[in-house]
Design a protein around this motif. Sequence first.
Motif, short mmCIF file in Angstrom:
data_model
loop_
_atom_site.label_atom_id
_atom_site.label_comp_id
_atom_site.label_asym_id
_atom_site.label_seq_id
_atom_site.Cartn_x
_atom_site.Cartn_y
_atom_site.Cartn_z
N GLN A 45 0.83 -1.20 0.00
CA GLN A 45 0.00 0.00 0.00
C GLN A 45 0.86 1.26 0.00
N THR A 46 1.94 1.25 0.77
CA THR A 46 2.80 2.42 0.86
C THR A 46 3.54 2.67 -0.45
N VAL A 47 4.05 1.60 -1.04
CA VAL A 47 4.76 1.73 -2.31
C VAL A 47 3.82 2.25 -3.39
N THR A 48 2.62 1.72 -3.45
CA THR A 48 1.65 2.18 -4.44
C THR A 48 1.26 3.64 -4.21
N GLU A 49 1.10 4.01 -2.95
CA GLU A 49 0.70 5.38 -2.62
C GLU A 49 1.74 6.39 -3.05
N PHE A 50 3.03 6.03 -2.94
CA PHE A 50 4.09 6.96 -3.29
C PHE A 50 4.52 6.82 -4.75
N GLY A 51 3.76 6.12 -5.53
CA GLY A 51 3.98 6.10 -6.97
C GLY A 51 5.29 5.49 -7.40
N TYR A 52 5.78 4.46 -6.69
CA TYR A 52 7.00 3.75 -7.10
C TYR A 52 8.20 4.69 -7.19
N ARG A 53 8.36 5.60 -6.22
CA ARG A 53 9.45 6.55 -6.30
C ARG A 53 10.66 6.12 -5.47
N GLY A 54 10.79 4.84 -5.20
CA GLY A 54 11.98 4.34 -4.54
C GLY A 54 12.11 4.83 -3.11
N LEU A 55 13.35 5.09 -2.68
CA LEU A 55 13.62 5.44 -1.29
C LEU A 55 13.04 6.79 -0.91
N GLU A 56 12.74 7.64 -1.88
CA GLU A 56 12.15 8.93 -1.57
C GLU A 56 10.68 8.81 -1.18
N GLY A 57 10.11 7.65 -1.45
CA GLY A 57 8.71 7.48 -1.13
C GLY A 57 8.49 6.21 -0.34
N GLY A 58 7.83 5.21 -0.99
CA GLY A 58 7.44 4.00 -0.28
C GLY A 58 8.57 3.11 0.12
N GLY A 59 9.78 3.28 -0.46
CA GLY A 59 10.86 2.37 -0.13
C GLY A 59 11.37 2.49 1.29
N GLY A 60 11.00 3.55 2.02
CA GLY A 60 11.52 3.75 3.35
C GLY A 60 11.04 2.74 4.37
N VAL A 61 9.99 1.98 4.07
CA VAL A 61 9.46 1.02 5.03
C VAL A 61 9.80 -0.42 4.66
N THR A 62 10.54 -0.64 3.60
CA THR A 62 10.77 -2.01 3.14
C THR A 62 11.62 -2.82 4.10
N GLY A 63 12.43 -2.17 4.91
CA GLY A 63 13.26 -2.92 5.84
C GLY A 63 12.48 -3.71 6.86
N TRP A 64 11.24 -3.27 7.16
CA TRP A 64 10.41 -4.00 8.12
C TRP A 64 9.87 -5.30 7.54
#
Length: 552
Positions: free
Chosen positions: A457-476
């Motif tokens: 959901q987060t990645v989709t919400e931030f439009g696939y913009r990598g670490l500047e968007g949804g990528g910041g939560v992938t470590g969890w």
Amino acid sequence: MDTPAKPPRNGTSVLLGLLALIPATVLLFTGYLVPSVRTLLASFTDASLLDKPSESVGGDNYSALFDDFAESLVGPLLLAVALTFTALIGGLLLAWLAALAGRRGRWALRAAFALPMAAVGATMAAVAWLLSFESPRDLNPFLGQYGAFGALAVGLGATAFLLVLRRSPRLGDAWPGLLLVGGIITATSLAYALQSFTFPYLLRGPDGPRFGSPAMLIFDVAFRFADLGVASAGAVLLLAVLAVLGVGVAGWLIAARARVVEAAAEPAPDQPAGTSPWTAVSLVVTAVAALIALGSLVPWLTHSVSFSALPRESGVLPHLVSTWIPPLLSTLLGVTAAVLGGYGIGALRPLGRRSELLLLPFAPWLFTGLPALIPDAFRHRMEDGSEFLFLVPPASLSIPVLFGSALLFRGVRLTRALPVAGLAGLMVWVVAAQDTLWPLIAGMRPDSAPMQVVVLQTVTEFGYRGLEGGGGVTGWLYPLPLLLVIAAAIAAVQILSLDRLALRTGRDDPDDAPAAAPFPAVPAQATDPYPTAPAQPAVPTMEHGSPKDGTA
């Protein structure tokens, strides 16, 4: 000529062996057989997600679905071919060189691919590869899937071939076992590709096929179009293909009389003393392959260190609990029942030499995963009431672990087999906890949804913009410390347990000691890295046509 002593079998062992199979049989009946029958019946109706009674439609569902189902096979078949050749060629080459090199080569190979083998999280791999590109349409889902799991295929293939070559590195002597392992790898690759869901779900672009795989087809028809009848028809077609694969592999294993034995109970392989050219060649090739494998993990490792705060008031803990605990409950139940059943078949031998025939009732579902069961599982579990229990994946019995345990306990003592069974359970848990399909269906509460749902959901919400968007939560999703711990566990079990085992086919011989009885003393060989008994009087052997002393 004296015949080999048979393991003792009496009424008690027969009874205990059959009793040990009861939990696995119950889980087979409730988790696979009954759902499969209900799916077949639903495929002839117009059942849907809408609250209305279903009516019979005959074979219309199959007619409406057949063309789409055939189209959905193209990508998975190409992926299966690629993974199969990678595992066969790369795995066999590395295993053969390692077997020629001896203990140093085998240990180096087993340690080198521990990290790729720990990276089995489909959601983490797909999200990492997705965030590495500007747009999801820039990456073919099956090409990305091959890039993410090609190294894993090599590691698994090398592990399987090392079991065969552990007795002797001569390919001519080991060809029945190598052929059997090759067949299992081929069937496994095909079953995996047909049921792949996460990569096609995330990476299919607007110009790609409507349904990237049979699993995607079943999901879309059931939950996007609300047509459970047609989805059930697709599930039946998938079940039929998987059943053919499962019965074929099970029949081959039984006909080949496959079993796992302790390598120390067999003649030690001819290994060069000291540093030999084969050792140097094996270490160099393994190092190059390990670097390539590490390169394929760069997207994963890059995004596994991003631990931004979740944009939710509940915090991260409820999501982590929903991610890891429900699959843990399913794994504990299913793997325990599978190992117990495997012990009953392999060690207690209730039917004597025909005990492996008890695997046949489980064979049709050997390769069956969630995609073929989700239409029925959703219909019959959505009214259970408990939202937490709804997160527990259905079909908990791990039938591959049951088959592996039966082969393992056939010729390996319990204490040495348990670490391997424990590692199998660990990997089943990780795969289930990193699945995307069931969490998307069952994880509906925003404050406690599994991390797969949160990250998607987060990645989709931030439009696939990598670490500047949804990528910041992938470590969890699959934390790097956990990945390293699992890789260390894989390496330890590979080196300390699996390296002492060998896969045998054909008739039993006196060296194959029953798992339930003490192993006989074995002459300690100078080249055997695992002597299990003091040296015995010399035994003449033959090497390249000349007599050789068989003792140290």
